[in-house]
Design a protein around this motif. Structure first.
Motif, PDB file in Angstrom:
ATOM      1  N   GLU A  13      40.315  49.928  28.370  1.00  0.00           N
ATOM      2  CA  GLU A  13      41.203  49.378  29.391  1.00  0.00           C
ATOM      3  C   GLU A  13      41.361  50.347  30.557  1.00  0.00           C
ATOM      4  O   GLU A  13      41.297  49.951  31.723  1.00  0.00           O
ATOM      5  N   ALA A  14      41.562  51.619  30.238  1.00  0.00           N
ATOM      6  CA  ALA A  14      41.730  52.624  31.293  1.00  0.00           C
ATOM      7  C   ALA A  14      40.464  52.751  32.132  1.00  0.00           C
ATOM      8  O   ALA A  14      40.532  52.778  33.368  1.00  0.00           O
ATOM      9  N   ALA A  15      39.313  52.825  31.477  1.00  0.00           N
ATOM     10  CA  ALA A  15      38.052  52.929  32.208  1.00  0.00           C
ATOM     11  C   ALA A  15      37.819  51.686  33.059  1.00  0.00           C
ATOM     12  O   ALA A  15      37.360  51.779  34.205  1.00  0.00           O
ATOM     13  N   GLY A  16      38.152  50.530  32.509  1.00  0.00           N
ATOM     14  CA  GLY A  16      38.001  49.284  33.261  1.00  0.00           C
ATOM     15  C   GLY A  16      38.893  49.251  34.489  1.00  0.00           C
ATOM     16  O   GLY A  16      38.472  48.814  35.563  1.00  0.00           O
ATOM     17  N   ASN A  17      40.111  49.725  34.339  1.00  0.00           N
ATOM     18  CA  ASN A  17      41.021  49.761  35.488  1.00  0.00           C
ATOM     19  C   ASN A  17      40.503  50.694  36.572  1.00  0.00           C
ATOM     20  O   ASN A  17      40.607  50.391  37.766  1.00  0.00           O
ATOM     21  N   LEU A  18      39.941  51.836  36.163  1.00  0.00           N
ATOM     22  CA  LEU A  18      39.370  52.771  37.142  1.00  0.00           C
ATOM     23  C   LEU A  18      38.185  52.148  37.869  1.00  0.00           C
ATOM     24  O   LEU A  18      38.052  52.287  39.089  1.00  0.00           O
ATOM     25  N   GLN A  73      37.648  48.974  38.330  1.00  0.00           N
ATOM     26  CA  GLN A  73      38.158  47.935  39.218  1.00  0.00           C
ATOM     27  C   GLN A  73      38.672  48.536  40.513  1.00  0.00           C
ATOM     28  O   GLN A  73      38.396  48.038  41.611  1.00  0.00           O
ATOM     29  N   ALA A  74      39.428  49.615  40.391  1.00  0.00           N
ATOM     30  CA  ALA A  74      39.982  50.272  41.579  1.00  0.00           C
ATOM     31  C   ALA A  74      38.874  50.829  42.462  1.00  0.00           C
ATOM     32  O   ALA A  74      38.918  50.684  43.690  1.00  0.00           O
ATOM     33  N   ALA A  75      37.870  51.444  41.839  1.00  0.00           N
ATOM     34  CA  ALA A  75      36.758  51.992  42.611  1.00  0.00           C
ATOM     35  C   ALA A  75      35.980  50.871  43.296  1.00  0.00           C
ATOM     36  O   ALA A  75      35.581  51.003  44.459  1.00  0.00           O
ATOM     37  N   GLY A  76      35.774  49.778  42.588  1.00  0.00           N
ATOM     38  CA  GLY A  76      35.076  48.641  43.171  1.00  0.00           C
ATOM     39  C   GLY A  76      35.830  48.041  44.338  1.00  0.00           C
ATOM     40  O   GLY A  76      35.238  47.660  45.347  1.00  0.00           O
ATOM     41  N   LYS A  77      37.143  47.987  44.209  1.00  0.00           N
ATOM     42  CA  LYS A  77      37.968  47.460  45.291  1.00  0.00           C
ATOM     43  C   LYS A  77      37.941  48.399  46.495  1.00  0.00           C
ATOM     44  O   LYS A  77      37.818  47.963  47.640  1.00  0.00           O
ATOM     45  N   ALA A  78      38.039  49.706  46.225  1.00  0.00           N
ATOM     46  CA  ALA A  78      38.077  50.694  47.306  1.00  0.00           C
ATOM     47  C   ALA A  78      36.758  50.759  48.070  1.00  0.00           C
ATOM     48  O   ALA A  78      36.754  50.987  49.282  1.00  0.00           O
ATOM     49  N   ASP A 133      32.822  46.967  46.335  1.00  0.00           N
ATOM     50  CA  ASP A 133      31.681  46.731  45.448  1.00  0.00           C
ATOM     51  C   ASP A 133      32.101  45.698  44.401  1.00  0.00           C
ATOM     52  O   ASP A 133      32.740  46.030  43.400  1.00  0.00           O
ATOM     53  N   ALA A 134      31.746  44.449  44.642  1.00  0.00           N
ATOM     54  CA  ALA A 134      32.155  43.354  43.762  1.00  0.00           C
ATOM     55  C   ALA A 134      31.570  43.512  42.355  1.00  0.00           C
ATOM     56  O   ALA A 134      32.222  43.169  41.367  1.00  0.00           O
ATOM     57  N   SER A 135      30.379  44.047  42.258  1.00  0.00           N
ATOM     58  CA  SER A 135      29.739  44.237  40.963  1.00  0.00           C
ATOM     59  C   SER A 135      30.504  45.240  40.108  1.00  0.00           C
ATOM     60  O   SER A 135      30.738  45.006  38.919  1.00  0.00           O
ATOM     61  N   LEU A 136      30.901  46.355  40.700  1.00  0.00           N
ATOM     62  CA  LEU A 136      31.670  47.367  39.975  1.00  0.00           C
ATOM     63  C   LEU A 136      33.041  46.829  39.582  1.00  0.00           C
ATOM     64  O   LEU A 136      33.515  47.071  38.478  1.00  0.00           O
ATOM     65  N   HIS A 137      33.658  46.070  40.465  1.00  0.00           N
ATOM     66  CA  HIS A 137      34.955  45.461  40.168  1.00  0.00           C
ATOM     67  C   HIS A 137      34.832  44.509  38.984  1.00  0.00           C
ATOM     68  O   HIS A 137      35.664  44.521  38.069  1.00  0.00           O
ATOM     69  N   ALA A 183      35.502  43.206  33.097  1.00  0.00           N
ATOM     70  CA  ALA A 183      34.924  42.917  31.783  1.00  0.00           C
ATOM     71  C   ALA A 183      35.278  44.012  30.779  1.00  0.00           C
ATOM     72  O   ALA A 183      35.619  43.723  29.627  1.00  0.00           O
ATOM     73  N   GLN A 184      35.227  45.266  31.215  1.00  0.00           N
ATOM     74  CA  GLN A 184      35.545  46.363  30.310  1.00  0.00           C
ATOM     75  C   GLN A 184      37.021  46.346  29.927  1.00  0.00           C
ATOM     76  O   GLN A 184      37.382  46.628  28.789  1.00  0.00           O
ATOM     77  N   GLU A 185      37.874  45.980  30.869  1.00  0.00           N
ATOM     78  CA  GLU A 185      39.300  45.880  30.565  1.00  0.00           C
ATOM     79  C   GLU A 185      39.548  44.795  29.517  1.00  0.00           C
ATOM     80  O   GLU A 185      40.321  44.986  28.577  1.00  0.00           O
ATOM     81  N   ARG A 186      38.890  43.660  29.669  1.00  0.00           N
ATOM     82  CA  ARG A 186      39.041  42.566  28.695  1.00  0.00           C
ATOM     83  C   ARG A 186      38.541  42.994  27.312  1.00  0.00           C
ATOM     84  O   ARG A 186      39.130  42.648  26.294  1.00  0.00           O
TER      85      ARG A 186
END
Length: 60
Positions: A14-19, A21-26, A29-33, A38-41
């Motif tokens: 969950e933590a890695a997925g949140n990171l 997502q944040a990096a993808g948003k920043a 990068d839609a693919s990274l988000h 998916a990793q958070e789920r």
């Protein structure tokens, strides 16, 4: 895996997925988000499995 291992792995995912997502948003990068989502789920599912194992015992 036991209850605590599932929960710990779930929290880590969950933590890695949140990171991710944040990096993808920043970086826009839609693919990274999406990968982060998916990793958070996956982490949420692992935590749920740990909770079920805790409720039923580690026999499943």
């Amino acid at each position: 895996m036991g209850e605590m291992k599932d929960r710990a792995k779930g929290l880590a995912n969950e933590a890695a997925g949140n990171l991710k997502q944040a990096a993808g948003k920043a970086t826009d990068d839609a693919s990274l988000h999406a990968e982060g989502t998916a990793q958070e789920r996956k982490g949420e599912a692992q935590q749920l499995a740990g909770k079920v194992k805790g409720a039923l015992g580690n026999e499943i």
